[in-house]
Design a protein around this motif. Structure first.
Motif: not given
Length: 49
Positions: A44-49
């Motif tokens: 989820a963190i990777i998708r946000r960036t």
């Protein structure tokens, strides 16, 4: 006739064995859940960036 001491020892050993199996299964499930949850949070963190 059955010896009660031997029966009690056998029952105690069986219950301790049974409890250890449940502990292994539950512990493994919790570790798998924690790893899956952690991986999901990282994705989820990777998708946000």
């Amino acid at each position: 006739m059955c010896d009660t001491t031997a029966l009690e020892a056998l029952l105690t050993q069986f219950l301790a064995f049974d409890a250890s199996i449940f502990e292994i299964i539950i512990g493994g499930s919790l570790v798998a859940y924690a790893l899956g949850h952690g991986a999901g949070a990282i994705i989820a963190i990777i998708r946000r960036t």
